[in-house]
Design a protein around this motif. Sequence first.
Motif, PDB file in Angstrom:
ATOM      1  N   THR A 150       0.838  -1.248  -0.059  1.00  0.00           N
ATOM      2  CA  THR A 150      -0.059  -0.138  -0.013  1.00  0.00           C
ATOM      3  C   THR A 150       0.776   1.227  -0.052  1.00  0.00           C
ATOM      4  O   THR A 150       2.131   1.284   0.450  1.00  0.00           O
ATOM      5  CB  THR A 150      -1.096  -0.008   1.156  1.00  0.00           C
ATOM      6  OG1 THR A 150      -0.198  -0.131   2.283  1.00  0.00           O
ATOM      7  CG2 THR A 150      -1.684  -1.279   1.050  1.00  0.00           C
ATOM      8  N   PRO A 151       0.413   2.228  -0.539  1.00  0.00           N
ATOM      9  CA  PRO A 151       1.328   3.524  -0.574  1.00  0.00           C
ATOM     10  C   PRO A 151       1.854   3.944   0.566  1.00  0.00           C
ATOM     11  O   PRO A 151       2.806   4.379   0.597  1.00  0.00           O
ATOM     12  CB  PRO A 151       0.453   4.580  -1.423  1.00  0.00           C
ATOM     13  CG  PRO A 151      -0.716   3.743  -1.770  1.00  0.00           C
ATOM     14  CD  PRO A 151      -0.936   2.698  -1.268  1.00  0.00           C
ATOM     15  N   ASP A 152       1.198   4.011   1.855  1.00  0.00           N
ATOM     16  CA  ASP A 152       1.781   4.341   3.238  1.00  0.00           C
ATOM     17  C   ASP A 152       2.801   3.568   3.522  1.00  0.00           C
ATOM     18  O   ASP A 152       3.624   4.034   4.374  1.00  0.00           O
ATOM     19  CB  ASP A 152       0.480   4.328   4.023  1.00  0.00           C
ATOM     20  CG  ASP A 152       0.058   2.855   4.047  1.00  0.00           C
ATOM     21  OD1 ASP A 152      -0.360   2.135   3.180  1.00  0.00           O
ATOM     22  OD2 ASP A 152      -0.046   2.351   5.500  1.00  0.00           O
ATOM     23  N   ILE A 155       5.573   2.783   1.728  1.00  0.00           N
ATOM     24  CA  ILE A 155       6.634   3.235   0.730  1.00  0.00           C
ATOM     25  C   ILE A 155       7.317   4.227   1.540  1.00  0.00           C
ATOM     26  O   ILE A 155       7.056   5.102   2.032  1.00  0.00           O
ATOM     27  CB  ILE A 155       6.156   3.833  -0.535  1.00  0.00           C
ATOM     28  CG1 ILE A 155       5.506   2.619  -1.386  1.00  0.00           C
ATOM     29  CG2 ILE A 155       7.500   4.341  -1.710  1.00  0.00           C
ATOM     30  CD1 ILE A 155       4.978   3.199  -2.582  1.00  0.00           C
ATOM     31  N   TRP A 189       9.993   6.681   1.137  1.00  0.00           N
ATOM     32  CA  TRP A 189      10.565   7.719  -0.042  1.00  0.00           C
ATOM     33  C   TRP A 189      11.861   8.309   0.264  1.00  0.00           C
ATOM     34  O   TRP A 189      12.321   8.774   1.207  1.00  0.00           O
ATOM     35  CB  TRP A 189       9.624   9.035  -0.408  1.00  0.00           C
ATOM     36  CG  TRP A 189       8.373   8.222  -0.802  1.00  0.00           C
ATOM     37  CD1 TRP A 189       7.273   8.100  -0.152  1.00  0.00           C
ATOM     38  CD2 TRP A 189       8.166   8.024  -2.271  1.00  0.00           C
ATOM     39  NE1 TRP A 189       6.290   7.619  -1.054  1.00  0.00           N
ATOM     40  CE2 TRP A 189       6.672   7.485  -2.353  1.00  0.00           C
ATOM     41  CE3 TRP A 189       8.882   7.854  -3.182  1.00  0.00           C
ATOM     42  CZ2 TRP A 189       6.218   7.107  -3.553  1.00  0.00           C
ATOM     43  CZ3 TRP A 189       8.286   7.445  -4.458  1.00  0.00           C
ATOM     44  CH2 TRP A 189       6.972   7.078  -4.509  1.00  0.00           C
ATOM     45  N   VAL A 218       9.207  -0.512  -3.678  1.00  0.00           N
ATOM     46  CA  VAL A 218       7.819  -1.312  -3.469  1.00  0.00           C
ATOM     47  C   VAL A 218       8.128  -2.853  -3.050  1.00  0.00           C
ATOM     48  O   VAL A 218       7.474  -3.277  -2.249  1.00  0.00           O
ATOM     49  CB  VAL A 218       7.049  -0.850  -4.667  1.00  0.00           C
ATOM     50  CG1 VAL A 218       5.822  -1.875  -4.506  1.00  0.00           C
ATOM     51  CG2 VAL A 218       6.451   0.172  -4.781  1.00  0.00           C
ATOM     52  N   GLN A 258       9.043   2.890  -7.339  1.00  0.00           N
ATOM     53  CA  GLN A 258       8.205   4.206  -7.935  1.00  0.00           C
ATOM     54  C   GLN A 258       8.885   5.469  -7.782  1.00  0.00           C
ATOM     55  O   GLN A 258       9.917   5.340  -7.019  1.00  0.00           O
ATOM     56  CB  GLN A 258       6.702   4.256  -7.050  1.00  0.00           C
ATOM     57  CG  GLN A 258       5.726   3.245  -7.119  1.00  0.00           C
ATOM     58  CD  GLN A 258       4.488   3.408  -6.574  1.00  0.00           C
ATOM     59  OE1 GLN A 258       4.253   4.506  -5.710  1.00  0.00           O
ATOM     60  NE2 GLN A 258       3.775   2.466  -6.480  1.00  0.00           N
ATOM     61  N   ARG A 279       8.673   9.433  -7.811  1.00  0.00           N
ATOM     62  CA  ARG A 279       7.695  10.668  -7.714  1.00  0.00           C
ATOM     63  C   ARG A 279       8.733  11.752  -8.187  1.00  0.00           C
ATOM     64  O   ARG A 279       9.633  12.135  -7.767  1.00  0.00           O
ATOM     65  CB  ARG A 279       7.624  11.075  -6.327  1.00  0.00           C
ATOM     66  CG  ARG A 279       6.587  10.044  -5.754  1.00  0.00           C
ATOM     67  CD  ARG A 279       5.644  10.954  -4.364  1.00  0.00           C
ATOM     68  NE  ARG A 279       6.735  10.889  -3.316  1.00  0.00           N
ATOM     69  CZ  ARG A 279       6.479  11.015  -1.838  1.00  0.00           C
ATOM     70  NH1 ARG A 279       5.146  10.752  -1.605  1.00  0.00           N
ATOM     71  NH2 ARG A 279       7.204  11.237  -1.089  1.00  0.00           N
ATOM     72  N   LEU A 320       1.348   6.310 -13.230  1.00  0.00           N
ATOM     73  CA  LEU A 320       0.467   6.370 -12.288  1.00  0.00           C
ATOM     74  C   LEU A 320      -0.436   7.429 -12.214  1.00  0.00           C
ATOM     75  O   LEU A 320      -1.560   7.310 -11.733  1.00  0.00           O
ATOM     76  CB  LEU A 320       0.959   5.756 -11.030  1.00  0.00           C
ATOM     77  CG  LEU A 320       1.715   4.324 -10.973  1.00  0.00           C
ATOM     78  CD1 LEU A 320       2.277   3.984  -9.521  1.00  0.00           C
ATOM     79  CD2 LEU A 320       0.936   3.343 -11.687  1.00  0.00           C
ATOM     80  N   SER A 321       0.342   8.645 -12.168  1.00  0.00           N
ATOM     81  CA  SER A 321      -0.401   9.802 -12.188  1.00  0.00           C
ATOM     82  C   SER A 321       0.478  10.954 -12.808  1.00  0.00           C
ATOM     83  O   SER A 321       1.702  10.644 -13.004  1.00  0.00           O
ATOM     84  CB  SER A 321      -0.817  10.235 -10.760  1.00  0.00           C
ATOM     85  OG  SER A 321       0.560  10.596  -9.859  1.00  0.00           O
ATOM     86  N   LEU A 371       3.949  10.640 -10.887  1.00  0.00           N
ATOM     87  CA  LEU A 371       4.331   9.158 -10.105  1.00  0.00           C
ATOM     88  C   LEU A 371       4.159   8.299 -11.251  1.00  0.00           C
ATOM     89  O   LEU A 371       3.381   7.787 -11.928  1.00  0.00           O
ATOM     90  CB  LEU A 371       3.274   8.961  -9.231  1.00  0.00           C
ATOM     91  CG  LEU A 371       3.481   7.643  -8.476  1.00  0.00           C
ATOM     92  CD1 LEU A 371       4.736   7.786  -7.496  1.00  0.00           C
ATOM     93  CD2 LEU A 371       2.368   7.439  -7.345  1.00  0.00           C
ATOM     94  N   GLU A 397       5.715   3.854 -11.798  1.00  0.00           N
ATOM     95  CA  GLU A 397       6.000   2.635 -11.338  1.00  0.00           C
ATOM     96  C   GLU A 397       6.936   1.878 -12.467  1.00  0.00           C
ATOM     97  O   GLU A 397       6.781   1.778 -13.483  1.00  0.00           O
ATOM     98  CB  GLU A 397       4.921   1.616 -10.903  1.00  0.00           C
ATOM     99  CG  GLU A 397       5.523   0.328 -10.273  1.00  0.00           C
ATOM    100  CD  GLU A 397       4.130  -0.187  -9.470  1.00  0.00           C
ATOM    101  OE1 GLU A 397       3.949   0.334  -8.298  1.00  0.00           O
ATOM    102  OE2 GLU A 397       3.512  -0.825 -10.210  1.00  0.00           O
TER     103      GLU A 397
END
Length: 178
Positions: free
Chosen positions: A52-54, A56, A58, A70, A84, A86, A107-108, A150, A152
């Motif tokens: 889940t993203p939380d 990761i 960074w 990840v 990933q 950012r 992803l975004s 973002l 991956e």
Amino acid sequence: MIKNNFQKSKVVAVVMVCAVLGISIARGQEAAKKPGTKAKSAAAAPAAFIGTPDKIKWVQFAPGVEYGPVYGNCDQVGAPCVFQLRLADGAKFPPHWHPVDENVTVLSGTFMAGMGDKYDESKMVTLAVGSYVFMPRRMHHFAGAKGAALVEVTGVGPFKINYVNPADDPSKAAKSAD
């Protein structure tokens, strides 16, 4: 008559293949029963993983670029590797290449990618969410972001970045600034 012989030949071939497979399996089972011998077994399957993203962690990689592992081990030969990136608005990845294939999914945001030895926005393709990029090993390429993005990245280890111009390596720039 010919059709009948052909069908008989097919049956004989199937029976022979089954016999060979049966003998191979039996030999493997017998070897496993003998003390001091090891039967050949399939490699252990990897453990299940749900990220889940939380989760990761960074890390600052370069100006405007953060790296978040990840799954897997990017340093281990043949190991699956997922991370990933950012990217801040205007972030740039100078021309580089990898010793392994690279798979990138947006992803975004808006990600841009191009191929060559020189960072040239006119040669970049603008990629929206859901876009996918495949860069074969040793392909010289560069990337950037319009707005925050973002992506991956998946591949196998060892996943290394080799800059076309070694002076572009942010880890060397950080050391020379100290």
